[in-house]
Design an enzyme around this catalytic site. Structure first.
Site, PDB file in Angstrom:
ATOM      1  CG  ASN A 269     -10.115  -7.612  13.549  1.00 50.89           C
ATOM      2  OD1 ASN A 269      -9.674  -6.970  12.290  1.00 50.89           O
ATOM      3  ND2 ASN A 269     -10.532  -8.894  13.350  1.00 50.89           N
ATOM      4  CB  SER A 270     -10.413  -2.010  11.957  1.00 55.59           C
ATOM      5  OG  SER A 270      -9.998  -1.168  11.198  1.00 55.59           O
TER       6      SER A 270
ATOM      7  N   GLY B 289      -5.637  -1.637  10.980  1.00 51.16           N
ATOM      8  CA  GLY B 289      -5.217  -0.462  10.353  1.00 51.16           C
ATOM      9  C   GLY B 289      -4.083  -1.279   9.572  1.00 51.16           C
TER      10      GLY B 289
ATOM     11  CG  ASN C  31      -5.685  -6.309   0.093  1.00 45.83           C
ATOM     12  OD1 ASN C  31      -6.940  -6.181   0.269  1.00 45.83           O
ATOM     13  ND2 ASN C  31      -5.744  -6.694   1.678  1.00 45.83           N
TER      14      ASN C  31
ATOM     15  CB  CYS D 144      -6.889  -3.119   1.679  1.00 46.18           C
ATOM     16  SG  CYS D 144      -6.293  -2.096   3.548  1.00 46.18           S
TER      17      CYS D 144
ATOM     18  CG  ASN E  62      -9.503  -8.653   2.819  1.00 46.05           C
ATOM     19  OD1 ASN E  62      -8.964  -9.319   4.103  1.00 46.05           O
ATOM     20  ND2 ASN E  62      -9.018  -7.093   2.834  1.00 46.05           N
TER      21      ASN E  62
END
Length: 156
Positions: free
Chosen positions: A21-22, A24, A84, A87, A155
């Site tokens: 999944n991405s 965004g 983060n 990412c 992550n």
């Protein structure tokens, strides 16, 4: 700092028992997440800590959001911040924590923010696959242990 929409479809897919999944990092923008009303509605009377996780498109965005969070953290009961550094959804940019010089620079700039030591700051890290990468990442994080209180992995 501004609200973000989802990536164009498809944002997820499955094939042969695997999935990806991405999305965004769709979100409502930093002002929404640090607003007292949002925090109270989200947390209710649970007594649980409220943490804000950020991933700006640029270092300037991250610095701006950190300052915004710090300006209201105490009065709005924000318990911690997570930056983060892993990412993969910043289009056209590599993952910061894979570039150890860039990661060091980001944390150096963050360490200059007034009040950054007043609230626990953590970093979200990507997966590393080589021993030397673990060592390099640890070296950078240990250099900034005065501001980095925890590291979250993995992550992506």
């Amino acid at each position: 700092p501004l609200p973000r929409t989802w990536h164009d479809d498809p944002t997820d897919g499955s094939k042969s028992g695997a999935s990806l999944n991405s999305e965004g990092l769709p979100n409502s923008g930093i002002e929404y997440y640090i607003d007292e009303k949002t925090i109270k509605e989200s947390m209710g009377d649970t007594g649980k800590p409220y943490m804000v996780s950020i991933s700006g498109a640029t270092l300037k965005d991250n610095i701006e959001m950190l300052k915004m969070i710090l300006s209201v953290a105490k009065q709005n009961n924000i318990s911690a911040i997570e930056l983060n550094l892993a990412c993969p959804n910043v289009i056209g940019k590599p993952i910061i924590a894979y570039d150890f010089d860039q990661m060091d620079d980001v944390l150096t700039q963050v360490s200059k923010i007034n009040g950054i030591k007043d609230i626990p700051l953590g970093v979200k890290m990507p997966p590393y696959f080589d021993g030397p990468h673990f060592q390099q990442a640890a070296k950078v994080l240990n250099k900034h242990k005065d501001i980095v209180r925890y590291a979250a992995s993995i992550n992506t």
